[in-house]
Write a protein that holds these residues in place. Structure first.
Motif, PDB file in Angstrom:
ATOM      1  N   LEU A 118       8.639  13.858 -10.469  1.00  6.64           N
ATOM      2  CA  LEU A 118       7.777  13.229 -11.467  1.00  6.64           C
ATOM      3  C   LEU A 118       6.652  14.176 -11.865  1.00  6.64           C
ATOM      4  N   GLN A 147      15.995  12.159 -13.032  1.00 11.02           N
ATOM      5  CA  GLN A 147      15.462  12.171 -11.676  1.00 11.02           C
ATOM      6  C   GLN A 147      16.252  11.190 -10.830  1.00 11.02           C
ATOM      7  N   SER A 179      12.695   1.872 -13.069  1.00  8.22           N
ATOM      8  CA  SER A 179      11.998   3.142 -13.248  1.00  8.22           C
ATOM      9  C   SER A 179      10.963   3.037 -14.354  1.00  8.22           C
ATOM     10  N   LEU A 194       9.584   5.897 -15.307  1.00  6.29           N
ATOM     11  CA  LEU A 194       9.514   7.311 -15.674  1.00  6.29           C
ATOM     12  C   LEU A 194       9.310   7.524 -17.178  1.00  6.29           C
ATOM     13  N   LEU A 202       5.997   9.592 -18.355  1.00  4.56           N
ATOM     14  CA  LEU A 202       6.141  10.886 -19.017  1.00  4.56           C
ATOM     15  C   LEU A 202       5.621  10.835 -20.447  1.00  4.56           C
TER      16      LEU A 202
END
Length: 212
Positions: free
Chosen positions: A34, A56, A64, A66, A70
């Motif tokens: 991450l 990932q 998730s 993510l 991001l």
């Protein structure tokens, strides 16, 4: 440090980038990924001309965050990958939990259920192998922090079909097993660089391909 190919490793690397097609960058990671992926994306501006995939390892029953995390670290638009969507320049797609992400021959996302058991999931090897079959020399593999060896076989395919393999160096990588597994393959890695140099390297590689 740049790792050069030995003479025997060049066999099979005859593909050339295809005119007018955007390179596709696949960033793969696991433990510590991450932070690492965020650092790379933070160095890419909204004008970055490559398509980007981030994968990932994550438990299939984990929700998730993510994409949302991001998205706060880059100027590029970031979203969870959707089955069938095209991979477009200047956009980032993130492999969702519970699925392997593959790339089709017309450079679209293909999601397949990963199931509850290992191997690592989503699989970096599956992503990179399908990406190189779809994109050839337009494929760029970036292997960041992570435990295990997932990604090494896929990175070998990327190299063999004329693409580019980048890994981070040990000093800047919190979990070095995944990059180390790639480096251990015979001459498949073109660039071993500190984490903070990955983004600028990608910008240069993508600009060079687009200029051909």
């Amino acid at each position: 440090m740049v790792v050069k190919d030995p003479p025997t490793a060049a066999k099979g690397r005859t593909a050339e980038p295809m005119a007018g097609r955007a390179p596709v960058v696949a960033i793969v990671c696991s433990s510590g990924g991450l932070h690492a992926a965020g650092r790379v994306l933070s160095g890419l501006s909204a004008t970055f001309a490559g398509a980007v995939i981030v994968l990932q390892h994550v438990s299939p029953d984990h929700r998730s965050m993510l994409p949302e995390i991001l998205a706060g670290r880059t100027e590029l638009p970031v979203a969870a990958a959707r089955d069938g969507q095209p991979l477009l320049p200047g956009r980032v797609v993130v492999a969702p939990a519970g699925h392997h992400l593959l790339v089709t021959g017309d450079v679209r996302v293909a999601l397949i259920m990963s199931g509850p058991l290992p191997p690592p999931r989503p699989s970096a090897d599956l992503l990179l192998a399908s990406l190189t079959l779809a994109c050839g020399a337009d494929a760029i593999a970036v292997v960041l922090s992570g435990e295990g060896s997932d990604g090494a076989t896929g990175a070998t395919a990327v190299h063999r079909f004329g693409g580019t393999v980048i890994v981070t160096d040990e000093a800047s990588t919190s979990h070095f097993s995944m990059p180390r597994a790639c480096i251990a393959r015979d001459g498949i890695v073109e660039h071993v660089v500190p984490l903070d140099q990955v983004a600028s390297l990608l910008i240069g590689l993508v600009a060079g391909r687009r200029a051909r």
